[in-house]
Design an enzyme around this catalytic site. Sequence first.
Site, PDB file in Angstrom:
ATOM      1  N   ASP A  35      -4.849   8.483  -0.374  1.00  0.00           N
ATOM      2  CA  ASP A  35      -4.975   8.828   1.167  1.00  0.00           C
ATOM      3  C   ASP A  35      -5.257  10.516   1.447  1.00  0.00           C
ATOM      4  OD1 ASP A  35      -4.331   6.436   1.834  1.00  0.00           O
ATOM      5  OD2 ASP A  35      -2.020   6.837   1.396  1.00  0.00           O
ATOM      6  N   HIS A  81      -4.710  -0.484  -4.131  1.00  0.00           N
ATOM      7  CA  HIS A  81      -6.253  -0.802  -4.129  1.00  0.00           C
ATOM      8  C   HIS A  81      -7.136  -0.341  -5.131  1.00  0.00           C
ATOM      9  CE1 HIS A  81      -4.746  -1.188   0.014  1.00  0.00           C
ATOM     10  NE2 HIS A  81      -4.063   0.132   0.074  1.00  0.00           N
ATOM     11  N   SER A 123       0.870  -1.193  -0.003  1.00  0.00           N
ATOM     12  CA  SER A 123       0.345   0.035  -0.155  1.00  0.00           C
ATOM     13  C   SER A 123       0.953   1.387   0.032  1.00  0.00           C
ATOM     14  CB  SER A 123      -0.868   0.136   1.048  1.00  0.00           C
ATOM     15  OG  SER A 123      -1.791   0.892   0.995  1.00  0.00           O
TER      16      SER A 123
END
Length: 230
Positions: A137, A159, A122
């Site tokens: 984010d 993701h 990630s």
Amino acid sequence: MKNIIVASTSTIHGSSYLEYLTEEVTLLYKNCTEIIFIPYARPGGISHDTYTEIAAKFFQKINIKVTGLHTFENPTNAIKEAKGVFTGGGNTFLLVKMLYKNDVIQPLREAILEGLPYLGTSAGSNICGPSMQTTNDMPIVYPPSFKTMGVIPYNINAHYLDPDPTSKHMGETRETRIKEFHTQNTVPVLGLREGSWLRVHGDTIELKGEHTARLFEQDKAPIEIKSGQL
């Protein structure tokens, strides 16, 4: 020669932390008895110690000791002397800020280019590209630069989610946001779906896992990359 795993996530549905990557991680660190964990991204705001304990619990299963980078008096020297490094997920803005604050990002880049075994998940994968500008984010802090390690030739969108034609959500899709990025930037972007990872050996990059990845380039239609390619 670069020796890297760039994974979309640390955990897939129905498995424990890093479980789905056990075989790959064991091979990556086959010559290591101890590695350094970089816990700076702090998912959910957990402490560096707690995050390091989570990583250590997995690595204990494959007989590798984990030490958190935050415990070293001189993080720069710790990276230079490391036998292997793992950077976990969380908030990429915070991770990058802390890497710069502790003068770690350049020594880490140099060590990776010289063959240091590196695992990123990630946020830890986002920093492998030329910049962190395609992270998902929230910008909870302001890093001194969006520039990251550039040890792979494209930015990562971890993701990655495909548009859901049945969804009533009116916000931007990942594809829309990446296209916005390409109105201002030329760096290719790879959308990594959950359970997918890149295995990097020197200049060879291979997509692994069950899913395809989506490659975006400026002024081009996105294309699907099959597992085993890149």
